[in-house]
Design an enzyme around this catalytic site. Structure first.
Site, PDB file in Angstrom:
ATOM      1  N   LYS A 164     102.575  33.282  42.386  1.00  0.00           N
ATOM      2  CA  LYS A 164     103.326  34.543  42.344  1.00  0.00           C
ATOM      3  C   LYS A 164     102.354  35.719  42.453  1.00  0.00           C
ATOM      4  O   LYS A 164     101.194  35.616  42.044  1.00  0.00           O
ATOM      5  CB  LYS A 164     104.159  34.658  41.059  1.00  0.00           C
ATOM      6  CG  LYS A 164     103.368  34.909  39.787  1.00  0.00           C
ATOM      7  CD  LYS A 164     104.259  35.446  38.658  1.00  0.00           C
ATOM      8  CE  LYS A 164     103.363  35.916  37.511  1.00  0.00           C
ATOM      9  NZ  LYS A 164     104.031  36.656  36.472  1.00  0.00           N
ATOM     10  N   LYS A 182      98.182  32.141  30.144  1.00  0.00           N
ATOM     11  CA  LYS A 182      97.354  33.321  29.855  1.00  0.00           C
ATOM     12  C   LYS A 182      96.212  32.985  28.906  1.00  0.00           C
ATOM     13  O   LYS A 182      95.104  33.503  29.054  1.00  0.00           O
ATOM     14  CB  LYS A 182      98.210  34.457  29.285  1.00  0.00           C
ATOM     15  CG  LYS A 182      99.124  35.055  30.353  1.00  0.00           C
ATOM     16  CD  LYS A 182      99.779  36.340  29.937  1.00  0.00           C
ATOM     17  CE  LYS A 182     100.639  36.858  31.097  1.00  0.00           C
ATOM     18  NZ  LYS A 182     101.255  38.136  30.841  1.00  0.00           N
ATOM     19  N   LYS A 194      99.183  40.678  38.643  1.00  0.00           N
ATOM     20  CA  LYS A 194      98.010  41.538  38.527  1.00  0.00           C
ATOM     21  C   LYS A 194      96.795  40.758  38.050  1.00  0.00           C
ATOM     22  O   LYS A 194      95.679  41.093  38.362  1.00  0.00           O
ATOM     23  CB  LYS A 194      98.296  42.723  37.612  1.00  0.00           C
ATOM     24  CG  LYS A 194      98.533  42.348  36.179  1.00  0.00           C
ATOM     25  CD  LYS A 194      98.497  43.572  35.296  1.00  0.00           C
ATOM     26  CE  LYS A 194      98.509  43.168  33.839  1.00  0.00           C
ATOM     27  NZ  LYS A 194      99.812  42.664  33.382  1.00  0.00           N
TER      28      LYS A 194
HETATM   29  N1  AQP Z   1     105.631  38.172  41.496  1.00  0.00           N
HETATM   30  C1  AQP Z   1     106.719  38.580  40.861  1.00  0.00           C
HETATM   31  N2  AQP Z   1     107.933  38.383  41.401  1.00  0.00           N
HETATM   32  C2  AQP Z   1     109.064  38.792  40.767  1.00  0.00           C
HETATM   33  N3  AQP Z   1     109.057  39.420  39.577  1.00  0.00           N
HETATM   34  C3  AQP Z   1     107.855  39.652  38.986  1.00  0.00           C
HETATM   35  N4  AQP Z   1     107.502  40.238  37.829  1.00  0.00           N
HETATM   36  C4  AQP Z   1     106.157  40.208  37.713  1.00  0.00           C
HETATM   37  N5  AQP Z   1     105.611  39.594  38.773  1.00  0.00           N
HETATM   38  C5  AQP Z   1     106.641  39.231  39.587  1.00  0.00           C
HETATM   39  C6  AQP Z   1     108.452  40.843  36.886  1.00  0.00           C
HETATM   40  O1  AQP Z   1     108.032  42.167  36.612  1.00  0.00           O
HETATM   41  C7  AQP Z   1     108.500  42.531  35.307  1.00  0.00           C
HETATM   42  C8  AQP Z   1     107.406  43.199  34.530  1.00  0.00           C
HETATM   43  O2  AQP Z   1     106.413  42.248  34.251  1.00  0.00           O
HETATM   44  P1  AQP Z   1     105.256  42.431  33.236  1.00  0.00           P
HETATM   45  O3  AQP Z   1     105.514  43.512  32.292  1.00  0.00           O
HETATM   46  O4  AQP Z   1     104.902  41.074  32.750  1.00  0.00           O
HETATM   47  O5  AQP Z   1     104.193  43.002  34.195  1.00  0.00           O
HETATM   48  P2  AQP Z   1     102.834  42.434  34.464  1.00  0.00           P
HETATM   49  O6  AQP Z   1     102.376  41.724  33.253  1.00  0.00           O
HETATM   50  O7  AQP Z   1     102.058  43.551  35.002  1.00  0.00           O
HETATM   51  O8  AQP Z   1     103.188  41.383  35.609  1.00  0.00           O
HETATM   52  P3  AQP Z   1     102.254  40.272  36.109  1.00  0.00           P
HETATM   53  O9  AQP Z   1     101.576  40.704  37.326  1.00  0.00           O
HETATM   54  O10 AQP Z   1     103.103  39.042  36.188  1.00  0.00           O
HETATM   55  O11 AQP Z   1     101.204  40.151  34.980  1.00  0.00           O
HETATM   56  P4  AQP Z   1     100.305  38.923  34.641  1.00  0.00           P
HETATM   57  O12 AQP Z   1      99.491  38.646  35.845  1.00  0.00           O
HETATM   58  O13 AQP Z   1      99.514  39.424  33.488  1.00  0.00           O
HETATM   59  O14 AQP Z   1     101.222  37.805  34.284  1.00  0.00           O
HETATM   60  C9  AQP Z   1     108.985  41.240  34.647  1.00  0.00           C
HETATM   61  O15 AQP Z   1     110.394  41.234  34.645  1.00  0.00           O
HETATM   62  C10 AQP Z   1     108.459  40.155  35.540  1.00  0.00           C
HETATM   63  O16 AQP Z   1     109.303  39.025  35.551  1.00  0.00           O
END
Ligand code: AQP
Length: 332
Positions: free
Chosen positions: A195, A112, A198
């Site tokens: 993966k 990040k 967002k």
């Molecule tokens: N692709 C994924 N597959 C399985 N689990 C996932 N999680 C996120 N992406 C996947 C799980 O969702 C939960 C919440 O995650 P978060 O609060 O980190 O949500 P986020 O930040 O909006 O998720 P992102 O998309 O992964 O964000 P970025 O892109 O910012 O890193 C967690 O339990 C996570 O494991």
């Protein structure tokens, strides 16, 4: 009854399919068998810049989506992280227990901060896994239902809990990750080597649960597969098709072998058309239910007030115990 705790960020506006299949779906199931604590982690959200009005709106939206997904405030404790000040308080103690190098090894931080440019990343982003440690330890959680990307943070939680217990006496429960193999990692529909996320996904590869259903259908239909035509689960050689099969299987409860059989001799088009329909059937009522909760802010607020009260009762006890162990003079 064993306890689970997990959280989700309010930043995304809409949850995506990875959030739902990787985490939230398990939360809904676990509220039946566990003492479940779930929160919207707004303290984590501000590790990257946020517009205040949007953050407030997104926090409500996240709560509405969790309720729409099936969380029941009678069966779980649902709250907003900033409503329970003990999170930040325990995080400080945990910060002081963590080595700088240890924190610097967290891959999520590396990814990040690299994306933002190392100089622009906040110290909050650096210590965010340690806040997560506090989130979990405050509730003495036995298990933490998350996606694969969070495994390292749970290992850090165990390390710090052990370190604290070793230095100051038994205080914290050592939590285990609860990660379902099948849905631990949902992949981007356009690039199944990354993966679904967002921040990293292409807009076409990211299925937002609150997208217009016809947009969702389109994204599924244009998912990347491969030049072969056989519908078979093979994560290494056929990551795109395998990802679609995982999504299909989880949403319908049909095993993957049964799906392989059903689509034998049929092309990818048939699989995608059916999955698009399944997705539309899933997101349409989800979107409606989310809107219903948003339209009733009083009910939402009262759910959150009760949740915060229940959470604080547990959190305050752990924090008081921790402060005492550390040697802080009690306030009279
Ligand atoms: N692709 C994924 N597959 C399985 N689990 C996932 N999680 C996120 N992406 C996947 C799980 O969702 C939960 C919440 O995650 P978060 O609060 O980190 O949500 P986020 O930040 O909006 O998720 P992102 O998309 O992964 O964000 P970025 O892109 O910012 O890193 C967690 O339990 C996570 O494991």
């Amino acid at each position: 009854v064993p306890r689970v705790l997990s959280g989700i960020q309010p930043t995304a506006g809409s949850f995506h399919l990875g959030n739902y299949l990787g985490a939230v779906r398990q939360w809904v199931a676990l509220q039946e068998s566990h003492d479940a604590f779930y929160m919207v982690v707004d303290l984590h959200a501000i590790t990257v810049p946020q517009d205040p009005a949007e953050l407030r709106a997104n926090t409500r939206l996240a709560v509405a989506q969790l309720l729409a997904a099936g969380l029941d405030p009678e069966r779980c404790t649902l709250f907003v992280q900033s409503h329970v000040p003990e999170h930040a308080q325990l995080a400080w103690v945990m910060n002081c227990l963590t080595g700088f190098g240890e924190a610097a090894r967290m891959t999520q931080f590396k990814d990040k901060s690299a994306k933002q440019g190392a100089d622009r990343a906040s110290v909050g982003l650096f210590t965010y896994p340690i806040l997560q440690v506090a989130d979990i330890l405050l509730y003495q959680a036995n298990e933490v239902p998350v996606g694969e990307d969070q495994r390292q943070h749970i290992e850090l939680t165990r390390d710090l809990a052990e370190r604290f217990n070793g230095r100051f006496g038994a205080t914290f429960t050592l939590p285990k990750p609860y990660i379902l193999k099948e849905t631990a990692k949902i992949y981007d529909l356009q690039d199944p080597s990354i993966k679904m996320s967002k921040s990293a996904s292409t807009p076409k590869g990211l299925v937002n649960l609150l997208d217009e259903p016809k947009t969702t259908a389109k994204k599924v239909k244009s998912a990347v597969t491969d030049t072969d035509t056989v519908i078979r689960f093979d994560a290494e050689r056929k990551p795109g098709v395998s990802n679609l099969l995982t999504i299909y299987s989880t949403l319908t409860g049909t095993g993957i072998p049964a799906l392989e059989e059903r689509y034998e001799g049929k092309g990818y088009g048939a699989l995608k058309t059916d999955l698009a329909e399944i997705m539309v059937e899933f997101v349409t009522p989800f979107k409606e239910r989310t809107q219903q909760y948003l339209d009733d802010p009083e009910t939402l607020d009262s759910i959150l007030a009760k949740g915060a009260e229940k959470a604080r009762a547990v959190a305050a006890e752990t924090l008081a115990h921790t402060y005492d162990r550390v040697g802080f003079l009690p306030a009279k």
